[in-house]
Scaffold this motif. Structure first.
Motif, short mmCIF file in Angstrom:
data_model
loop_
_atom_site.label_atom_id
_atom_site.label_comp_id
_atom_site.label_asym_id
_atom_site.label_seq_id
_atom_site.Cartn_x
_atom_site.Cartn_y
_atom_site.Cartn_z
N PHE A 35 28.59 -12.16 -26.22
CA PHE A 35 27.43 -12.32 -25.35
C PHE A 35 26.23 -11.53 -25.90
N ASN A 36 25.92 -11.86 -27.17
CA ASN A 36 24.78 -11.23 -27.84
C ASN A 36 24.88 -9.71 -27.79
N ALA A 37 26.09 -9.20 -28.08
CA ALA A 37 26.39 -7.77 -28.20
C ALA A 37 26.32 -7.01 -26.87
N GLN A 38 26.30 -7.74 -25.72
CA GLN A 38 26.34 -7.04 -24.43
C GLN A 38 27.76 -6.51 -24.18
N LYS A 39 28.79 -7.18 -24.75
CA LYS A 39 30.18 -6.71 -24.64
C LYS A 39 30.59 -6.25 -26.03
N LYS A 40 31.12 -5.03 -26.12
CA LYS A 40 31.47 -4.46 -27.43
C LYS A 40 32.80 -3.74 -27.35
#
Ligand code: 5GP
Length: 253
Positions: A35-40
């Motif tokens: 999610f475009n680096a929202q979850k890492k």
């Protein structure tokens, strides 16, 4: 020891200057983002598996005459690749509806498509890699008509190859994303497959159970991502059958 020069760092990989002009070293990190680096997260062993799986697919593609950037694997996490000028488009091929196509068109995930459908997304994190039409690509000069024709032909060949590889081990290739780069050979240019081909950039479903064996395991919290990738590698013969994530991946040469 001399420090090598970092050329680029992305979410899952780092590129270093290679030993010869026109080459790069591609390092696979354990970092997972969605999610475009929202979850890492950091997934122990993911980089090792993707390095080995991308080598497997790229080598197979080379053998059937599809040009790729892959030169050779250097070690557990690194491979030597040709330096390319990346076309700023993600090329997505879909065989079954899933993900954003299902959301956009209201199609149930798993619906078989009438034929493989190719989509292009602009590589732009700030915009969330938006879907673009061929009209946009040509009007804004992101690629030429000849590039588009070549990209579609390459993507369909990758699709046939990957679908066959997966079918042979009881896995359905639902969709995947590739990136394509331009290389110059004297006065001539041609397009080749670049970046990586791995379960990070494919949707892979077990044919019998529908179990997800790809990055959706991480995106949708469906279990252990490294275990899913290990299963793909084991079925393809890239890892011996007794390896599980907990015992750490062991590579076969
Ligand atoms: P969707 O558009 O449904 O999110 O993704 C379609 C396919 O392309 C999926 O297999 C997905 O993993 C892959 N994909 C799309 N965008 C990206 C991206 O930015 N990075 C990676 N690794 N794969 C992507």
């Amino acid at each position: 020891m001399a420090r090598r020069k970092k050329v680029y760092e992305g979410k899952a990989k780092i590129l270093y200057e290679g030993p010869e002009p026109g080459t790069l070293v591609q390092y696979f990190k354990d970092d997972a983002t969605a999610f475009n680096a929202q979850k890492k997260d950091v997934i122990d062993g993911k980089g090792v598996l993707n390095n080995r799986l991308s080598e497997f697919f790229m080598t197979g593609l080379t053998q059937i005459g599809v040009p790729t950037h892959f030169i050779k694997r250097l070690n557990m996490r690194e491979q030597l690749i040709r330096s390319v000028e990346i076309i700023p488009l993600e090329v997505i091929v879909r065989n079954y509806a899933a993900g954003t196509m299902s959301q956009r068109l209201g199609l149930e995930e798993g619906t078989q498509l009438p034929r493989p459908i190719i989509e292009f997304c602009l590589k732009d994190d700030a915009l969330g890699d938006p879907l673009v039409a061929e009209e946009h690509i040509l009007a804004f000069g992101w690629a030429s008509q000849q590039d588009l024709d070549d990209m579609i032909a390459l993507a369909l060949r990758v699709n046939d190859f990957m679908s066959g590889c997966m079918f042979a081990v009881g896995i359905k290739l639902v969709d995947f994303k590739i990136e394509i780069g331009r290389v110059w050979e004297g006065e001539f240019q041609r397009l080749i497959i670049a970046d990586e081909i791995s379960p990070d950039s494919c949707r892979l479903w077990d044919m019998e159970t529908g179990q997800r064996l790809d990055k959706d395991v991480f995106r949708r919290d469906l279990g252990n991502l490294a275990d899913a990738y290990t299963e793909v590698a084991r079925r393809l013969g890239v890892l011996p059958s007794n390896v599980t994530h907990t015992t750490k991946p062991t590579l076969i040469n």
